[in-house]
Design an enzyme around this catalytic site. Structure first.
Site, PDB file in Angstrom:
ATOM      1  N   TRP A 180       0.902  -1.156   0.335  1.00  0.00           N
ATOM      2  CA  TRP A 180      -0.199  -0.197   0.332  1.00  0.00           C
ATOM      3  C   TRP A 180       0.856   1.421   0.113  1.00  0.00           C
ATOM      4  CZ3 TRP A 180      -1.944   2.803   4.687  1.00  0.00           C
ATOM      5  CH2 TRP A 180      -3.203   3.749   4.751  1.00  0.00           C
ATOM      6  N   ASP A 261      -0.001  -5.061   9.529  1.00  0.00           N
ATOM      7  CA  ASP A 261      -1.555  -4.587   9.073  1.00  0.00           C
ATOM      8  C   ASP A 261      -2.402  -5.146   8.823  1.00  0.00           C
ATOM      9  OD1 ASP A 261      -2.584  -2.776   7.705  1.00  0.00           O
ATOM     10  OD2 ASP A 261      -1.462  -1.779   6.482  1.00  0.00           O
ATOM     11  N   LYS A 297     -12.740  -0.873   6.351  1.00  0.00           N
ATOM     12  CA  LYS A 297     -13.343  -2.397   5.548  1.00  0.00           C
ATOM     13  C   LYS A 297     -14.395  -3.125   6.095  1.00  0.00           C
ATOM     14  CE  LYS A 297     -10.389  -0.515   3.515  1.00  0.00           C
ATOM     15  NZ  LYS A 297      -9.293   0.170   2.562  1.00  0.00           N
TER      16      LYS A 297
END
Ligand code: PGU
Length: 451
Positions: A180, A261, A297
């Site tokens: 990312w 993460d 999310k």
């Protein structure tokens, strides 16, 4: 002081390199510079425009937001940002979130006082349980975990990175290549040196396990290692459980420090426990690790900015001292976190009915994405699109890393009004049965026109 000096010089180095590339360019401005006599002269007249964020910037990136917003085409499609959309292409607020919010509004005893520096205590306990396992985790039972509420996944990563830069002897973090885009910036600005380890094999469009193990093997002892807990962004490629076990053994044998993460728990397999297996494997061996969790999310709470940083320590005493130092990182940064999102999450996690409803809605989102993968794959096969597209169904989570080149992406944007990041990443959550044929046409045309 030594730590502070090191951080300052890292920051200075970062600014120099950035300025050289015009990224985040900052030039000291003085009111006495050239045209200071003119009435409209600004003390910031010399500031160079910074590049826009490729995914999120509201002013928009070339390939994603602004161009998409400006495009009048009725068939335009935004597959840039990793945010869930319904079959109708609309953002989704989960029913369970609406119900929890209703409960909160109706509860007149709730006030809007400041939360403590570390956030909402209930939320922190429940978040640790969600990622580490409700009953099973010896780390929770032994009070070895300290959890602080942070500003979503990004804030959790940043607080963890600031803590490490201040208190940990190794200041190099290895991140996967690719990863990312914000990871490098977060860790650099916190004062950590960022290096990469091999992760993705463009030939197989799968995991480069050999390269990964070699690179971790040659990392210096104690180095920090960023791992995507599941649904790797942008590749959609995760290690198998056997590969995770190989990675774990190597990490522990070299005393590397894993920093997970976890931005997509539940989105990879549709199961919250299934997607936490990698983390639990590491916590199960009794070693230390960091975990950044996001509810953006999996609860659709993107804009509420709700997440948590957990640090698993070897003793309860260390965990409590670590927490005291985390407060010193957070207090001057934003004082204390916001209350609303964490209240929603807590309401859902602590109530069996709401929790069950959440898992069903989460599974439905994950399943819809899996269906999109199947439909896109079938549509490309039906068109006889040259190449092997099986990675579309093999990859998991929100994204497909298509392997399309930047030129092919530009072609799709120009000719088909389809917007995605220039590395060829597609947010599968932005697709629907209605739009799959258009995307398949675009991919077919791109790979047959631009080789
Ligand atoms: N970690 C990973 C791996 C992510 O993909 C994201 C979000 C985050 C952390 C941070 O998410 P929070 O919203 O702070 O919890 N990535 C998405 C969202 C857009 C963005 O770039 O922030 C993406 O499209 O890549």
């Amino acid at each position: 002081m030594e730590g502070a000096d090191r951080r300052l010089s890292t920051l200075a180095r970062h600014l120099q390199t950035s300025a050289a590339g015009h990224e985040n360019a900052t030039i000291t401005c003085s009111p006495t510079s050239s045209s200071s006599s003119s009435g409209d002269h600004s003390i910031f007249a010399n500031i160079l425009p910074a590049p826009e964020d490729p995914i999120l910037d509201p002013r928009g990136a070339v390939f994603v937001t602004v161009a998409y917003n400006k495009d009048p085409s009725p068939v335009k499609l935004n597959l840039g940002v990793g945010a869930y959309r319904t079959e109708e292409g609309k953002p989704l607020v989960l029913n369970v979130v609406r119900r929890a919010e209703q409960l909160l509004v109706n509860d007149r005893s709730r006030v809007k006082e400041y939360l403590p520096i570390v956030g909402f205590a209930d939320f922190n306990k429940l978040s640790a349980k969600l990622i580490l396992g409700a009953d099973s985790s010896p780390a929770i039972k032994g009070n070895l975990v300290t959890t602080v509420q942070c500003l979503s996944g990004t804030g959790s990563l940043r607080v963890g990175a600031e803590f490490l830069a201040k208190h940990y002897y190794q200041r190099t973090i290895y991140i996967p290549n690719p990863t990312w885009g914000n990871h490098t910036k977060i860790f650099n600005l916190a004062g950590l040196a960022v290096k990469t380890y091999r992760y993705y094999d463009p030939l197989t469009r799968g995991l480069n396990i050999q390269g990964l193990l070699e690179d971790l093997g040659s990392a210096p002892s104690g180095a920090i290692l960023l791992l995507h807990a599941c649904a790797h962004n942008p590749t959609g490629v995760d290690p198998t459980l056997e590969q995770w076990e190989q990675i774990r053994r190597l990490i522990r044998s070299k005393s590397l420090l894993p920093f997970f993460d976890s931005a997509y728990q539940g989105f990879a397999s549709g199961s919250l426990d299934g997607d936490a297996q990698s983390v639990r494997m590491f916590v199960g061996d009794g070693g230390e690790c960091f975990i950044a969790q996001s509810y953006a999310k999996n609860m659709g709470l993107y804009g509420e900015r709700v997440g948590a940083l957990s640090i698993v320590c070897r003793t309860a005493d260390v965990a409590s001292r670590v927490e005291s130092q985390l407060k010193l990182v957070i207090r001057p940064m934003y004082s204390s976190p916001p209350i609303h999102g964490a209240s929603i999450v807590s309401a859902i996690l602590k109530d069996r009915n709401l929790y069950n409803e959440w898992t069903l809605e989460l599974k439905a989102m994950a399943d819809r994405i899996i269906t999109m993968r199947k439909q896109l794959f079938d549509a490309l096969c039906a068109r006889g699109t040259p190449g092997d597209w099986s990675h579309i169904i093999k990859q998991i989570g929100m994204f497909t890393f298509t392997g399309l080149s930047t030129k092919q992406v530009m072609f799709m944007t120009k000719e088909y009004h389809i917007y995605l990041t220039s590395d060829g990443r597609i947010s599968m959550a932005g697709l629907s049965s209605r739009t799959v044929p258009h995307l398949a046409d675009a991919i077919h045309a791109a790979v047959t026109t631009i080789v």
